[in-house]
Scaffold this motif. Structure first.
Motif: not given
Length: 117
Positions: A71, A95-96, A98-101
């Protein structure tokens, strides 16, 4: 014939040709399908600062195409392409986050867009 001519130009180091050749290997068009070779070629193009290569390499690291999933590396390459105005990379990076990645600082330098690979 496309694979041959892209190969000739790629051998001379032209980033566009390297990235287009990667697309042929990814999809097996005119060459045997080889995701590992496609990823290697995307990496060569990305190392030259090629926006599409950076975006594609971000995809490879996210979806385990020819590399070990990372990631951090995915976000790094998407971030490089996003800096140049690539809307697809900007969306993937959002998106990354937002997803904490993602672990990159916010991007600020818009530039030329890229196309989907």
């Amino acid at each position: 014939e496309a694979a041959r001519f892209y190969g000739l130009a790629a051998d001379q180091g032209l980033a566009d040709a390297i990235c287009n050749r990667a697309i042929l290997f990814k999809h097996g068009r005119g060459v045997p399908q080889d995701v590992g070779e496609a990823t290697r070629l995307y990496s060569l193009a990305a190392d030259q600062g090629h926006t599409e290569g950076q975006n594609a390499l971000g995809f490879c690291y996210l979806h385990v195409h020819g590399v070990t999933q990372s990631h951090v590396e995915s976000a790094r390459y998407y971030g490089l392409a996003a800096d140049k105005g690539c809307a697809e990379a900007q969306t993937m990076l959002a998106q990354a986050f937002d997803e904490g990645e993602a672990v990159l600082p916010p991007r600020s330098r818009p530039g030329s867009p890229c196309r989907a690979v």
